[in-house]
Design a protein around this motif. Structure first.
Motif, PDB file in Angstrom:
ATOM      1  N   LEU A  58       0.650  -0.728   0.326  1.00 50.51           N
ATOM      2  CA  LEU A  58      -0.068  -0.103  -0.399  1.00 50.51           C
ATOM      3  C   LEU A  58       1.001   1.369  -0.251  1.00 50.51           C
ATOM      4  O   LEU A  58       0.581   2.358  -1.304  1.00 50.51           O
ATOM      5  CB  LEU A  58      -1.159  -0.294   1.528  1.00 50.51           C
ATOM      6  N   LYS A  59       1.945   1.241   0.809  1.00 51.70           N
ATOM      7  CA  LYS A  59       2.526   2.258   0.754  1.00 51.70           C
ATOM      8  C   LYS A  59       3.501   2.549  -0.455  1.00 51.70           C
ATOM      9  O   LYS A  59       3.539   3.357  -1.010  1.00 51.70           O
ATOM     10  CB  LYS A  59       3.847   2.384   2.007  1.00 51.70           C
ATOM     11  N   LYS A  73      -2.309   0.768   8.943  1.00 53.69           N
ATOM     12  CA  LYS A  73      -1.970   0.206  10.791  1.00 53.69           C
ATOM     13  C   LYS A  73      -2.580  -1.408  10.358  1.00 53.69           C
ATOM     14  O   LYS A  73      -3.924  -1.269   9.560  1.00 53.69           O
ATOM     15  CB  LYS A  73      -2.578   0.507  11.758  1.00 53.69           C
ATOM     16  N   THR A  74      -2.194  -2.018  10.693  1.00 52.28           N
ATOM     17  CA  THR A  74      -2.796  -3.915  10.167  1.00 52.28           C
ATOM     18  C   THR A  74      -3.093  -4.684  11.534  1.00 52.28           C
ATOM     19  O   THR A  74      -2.203  -4.503  12.090  1.00 52.28           O
ATOM     20  CB  THR A  74      -1.713  -4.234   8.876  1.00 52.28           C
ATOM     21  N   LEU A  96      -6.041   2.766   7.160  1.00 51.57           N
ATOM     22  CA  LEU A  96      -4.916   3.993   6.223  1.00 51.57           C
ATOM     23  C   LEU A  96      -5.184   5.325   6.672  1.00 51.57           C
ATOM     24  O   LEU A  96      -6.378   5.960   7.126  1.00 51.57           O
ATOM     25  CB  LEU A  96      -6.024   4.044   5.083  1.00 51.57           C
ATOM     26  N   ILE A  97      -3.863   6.072   7.053  1.00 51.77           N
ATOM     27  CA  ILE A  97      -4.398   7.497   7.570  1.00 51.77           C
ATOM     28  C   ILE A  97      -3.352   7.829   6.687  1.00 51.77           C
ATOM     29  O   ILE A  97      -2.281   8.014   6.188  1.00 51.77           O
ATOM     30  CB  ILE A  97      -2.493   7.159   8.997  1.00 51.77           C
ATOM     31  N   LEU A 108      -6.785   1.059  -2.635  1.00 53.48           N
ATOM     32  CA  LEU A 108      -5.736   0.831  -1.715  1.00 53.48           C
ATOM     33  C   LEU A 108      -6.267  -0.386  -1.309  1.00 53.48           C
ATOM     34  O   LEU A 108      -5.460  -1.160  -1.042  1.00 53.48           O
ATOM     35  CB  LEU A 108      -5.689   1.738  -0.415  1.00 53.48           C
ATOM     36  N   MET A 109      -7.827  -0.536  -0.762  1.00 54.91           N
ATOM     37  CA  MET A 109      -8.032  -2.270   0.464  1.00 54.91           C
ATOM     38  C   MET A 109      -8.199  -2.774  -1.231  1.00 54.91           C
ATOM     39  O   MET A 109      -8.095  -3.897  -0.736  1.00 54.91           O
ATOM     40  CB  MET A 109      -9.335  -0.939  -0.063  1.00 54.91           C
ATOM     41  N   VAL A 110      -8.841  -2.494  -2.769  1.00 54.32           N
ATOM     42  CA  VAL A 110      -8.604  -3.768  -3.701  1.00 54.32           C
ATOM     43  C   VAL A 110      -6.855  -3.953  -3.879  1.00 54.32           C
ATOM     44  O   VAL A 110      -6.792  -5.175  -3.865  1.00 54.32           O
ATOM     45  CB  VAL A 110      -8.806  -2.773  -5.231  1.00 54.32           C
TER      46      VAL A 110
END
Length: 132
Positions: A58-59, A73-74, A96-97, A108-110
């Motif tokens: 994601l980053k 954060k996961t 997601l922050i 991003l979730m995909v």
């Protein structure tokens, strides 16, 4: 290609694990199953790898898109199968922050489901054991 070498230690289930990139970690089992709880249990390493992969993926994606993703954060856990023929599952929660709109968050979730470890765990892989 990643590779790992592990060896048992003197105390029950404690293991010393070495990576091909020069890192060393300790694995162990919880006290209630005869370990000393000196390190993560094997199942924790699996979901730790998933958490690391999701976060890094994601980053990387957000950086390429120049999106303001400041932190990921996961929270991940195994869920045991309740019935004999059921398959255990993994539940993830991703926070997601940053200054992201709803479309960016959806994308991003995909992308989280496309990280290499997620793909490996959901599509399967072959494990070949050989005795030395």
């Amino acid at each position: 290609m990643s590779s790992i070498q592990s060896k048992t230690k003197d105390k029950n289930y404690e293991l010393e694990i070495h990576s091909s990139t020069g890192h060393t970690v300790i694995a162990d089992e919880p006290i209630e199953v005869g370990g000393q709880n000196k390190g993560m249990a094997p199942d924790e390493f699996i979901i730790a790898g998933l958490a690391a992969c999701i976060s890094a993926t994601l980053k990387m994606y957000a950086q390429r898109k120049e999106w303001d993703l400041q932190e990921v954060k996961t929270s991940i856990r195994f869920v045991d199968a309740e019935k004999k023929n059921e398959v255990p599952s993994i539940e993830t929660e991703i926070e997601l922050i940053g200054e992201l709109d709803s479309k960016q968050k959806e994308r991003l979730m995909v992308i989280a489901g496309k990280c290499p470890i997620h793909k490996m765990l959901t599509k399967g892989l072959e494990i070949n054991n050989a005795m030395k």
